[in-house]
Scaffold this active site. Structure first.
Site, short mmCIF file in Angstrom:
data_model
loop_
_atom_site.label_atom_id
_atom_site.label_comp_id
_atom_site.label_asym_id
_atom_site.label_seq_id
_atom_site.Cartn_x
_atom_site.Cartn_y
_atom_site.Cartn_z
N ARG A 137 -6.95 -4.68 7.13
CA ARG A 137 -6.84 -6.15 6.62
C ARG A 137 -7.11 -7.25 7.54
NH1 ARG A 137 -6.60 -3.03 2.81
NH2 ARG A 137 -4.99 -2.83 1.22
N TYR A 191 2.23 -14.62 2.12
CA TYR A 191 3.45 -15.52 2.63
C TYR A 191 4.46 -14.63 3.37
CZ TYR A 191 1.31 -19.30 0.44
OH TYR A 191 0.39 -20.30 0.15
N ALA A 241 0.98 -1.11 -0.10
CA ALA A 241 -0.08 -0.10 -0.17
C ALA A 241 0.84 1.16 -0.20
CB ALA A 241 -0.90 -0.11 1.13
N GLY A 288 -5.47 -2.07 -5.40
CA GLY A 288 -4.74 -0.85 -5.48
C GLY A 288 -5.48 0.53 -5.63
N GLY A 319 -7.70 2.26 -3.78
CA GLY A 319 -7.79 3.13 -2.64
C GLY A 319 -6.34 4.03 -2.83
N ASP A 320 -5.26 3.11 -2.67
CA ASP A 320 -4.03 3.64 -2.84
C ASP A 320 -3.96 4.71 -3.66
OD1 ASP A 320 -3.38 1.77 -0.76
OD2 ASP A 320 -2.79 0.40 -2.18
#
Length: 329
Positions: free
Chosen positions: A173, A110, A41, A267, A269-270
């Site tokens: 998140r 991960y 982000a 992406g 929102g970013d």
């Protein structure tokens, strides 16, 4: 920590974990080709603001591995200054992104114990030495580890004390922490923020839920009033396809989303945040900042990738003024 000495203060400083994103155009369980991208982000915002002509620094930690090298190379190519540390004992985080259906994208992380999760206050102290006009933080970094949480808390307090505008995007998140955990950490940070950015279902993570109902996000005016009462200048509410809203002590501004064909919402929102902060750096008023935010968000959803389709300054006029489906010749 790698940093140049004597450089002028950047317009924007941000920090967090950037990962390698391996994208699949179909179900991962069916196999198929994967494409390699940079995801994160904060680095998404960094690239978006840099493409719009501002000086930007990103701080973070990567592993001493090819994945980390790929991230650094991509960010440098976008003109983002790096204030990074390489951790030879840990690996760079990886994320698989699956386009499960035309309307559903799933992320598989991960990143537990990754190099990026070791970001600490000392890393932030180093990056803050040059100052900045805006420090942009997200709730994602605070969720990664106790060290990263302390780094976010330290940076917000230090920047606010130094007169730097602090922008905080809640960016919740659910795969990283619960809403209760997020609320406990993020709500106290708000008192350091000049700008608070949240989706309409995230306001309850930084303000008291209306009528004492935990997690309820049904009374936006009451929650906004509480946040503004803490000293926040602007509460920016992202509404996806419904556009966005900005609340200040002087009133409310709304902007509809720019109509485009949606291809990839990751992406978005970013991208909105990058446009909004870029316009702030340019001295635009609230309405102008909001309009640039929805415009850069439209670029994100109408192109593939977290940040690859974000515009440079000359391209801002491509959407909203050009008829859909046209070819420039």
């Amino acid at each position: 920590m790698t940093a140049a000495v004597g450089r002028p203060s950047p317009d924007l400083l941000t920090f967090g974990e950037s990962m390698v994103s391996l994208r699949s155009a179909g179900p991962l369980s069916a196999g198929g080709a994967l494409t390699m991208h940079v995801a994160g982000a904060e680095s998404n915002v960094a690239v978006g603001v840099a493409r719009l002509g501002h000086s930007v620094s990103w701080a973070g930690v990567v592993g001493a591995d090819p994945h980390g090298e790929f991230i650094l190379r991509q960010l440098r190519a976008e003109g983002v200054r790096l204030e990074h540390r390489e951790d030879a004992a840990r690996r760079t985080g990886v994320m698989f992104l699956e386009q499960r259906t035309a309307d559903v994208t799933r992320a598989f992380y991960y990143r537990s114990g990754s190099a990026g999760s070791t970001l600490c206050p000392e890393d932030v102290e180093h990056a803050l030495r040059a100052g900045a006009r805006i420090l942009h933080l997200t709730g994602i970094t605070a969720a990664l580890s106790p060290e990263s949480r302390k780094a976010v808390e330290y940076a917000a307090e230090r920047a606010a004390a130094d007169g730097i505008m602090v922008s905080i995007d809640v960016n919740y998140r659910s795969k990283l922490w619960s809403r209760d955990e997020a609320r406990e950490v993020l709500a106290p940070l708000v008192r350091h923020a000049g700008i608070l950015i949240a989706s309409d279902d995230e306001l309850g993570l930084v303000a008291a839920a209306p009528d004492g109902a935990p997690g309820a996000d049904t009374n936006e005016p009451a929650m906004v009033a509480e946040i503004l009462g803490l000293g926040v200048r602007e509460v920016v509410v992202k509404r996806g396809a419904a556009g966005a809203t900005v609340h200040t002590s002087e009133g409310r501004w709304d902007a509809p989303a720019v109509p485009v064909t949606s291809i990839d919402t990751v992406g978005a929102g970013d991208a909105f945040t990058a446009g909004y902060l870029s316009a702030l750096l340019d001295g635009a008023d609230v309405a102008g900042r909001l309009q640039r935010g929805v415009l850069t968000g439209a670029f994100a959803v109408s192109t593939a990738g977290d940040w690859e389709g974000l515009p440079n300054r000359a391209e801002l006029a491509l959407l909203g003024t050009t008829p859909s489906g046209t070819t420039q010749r």
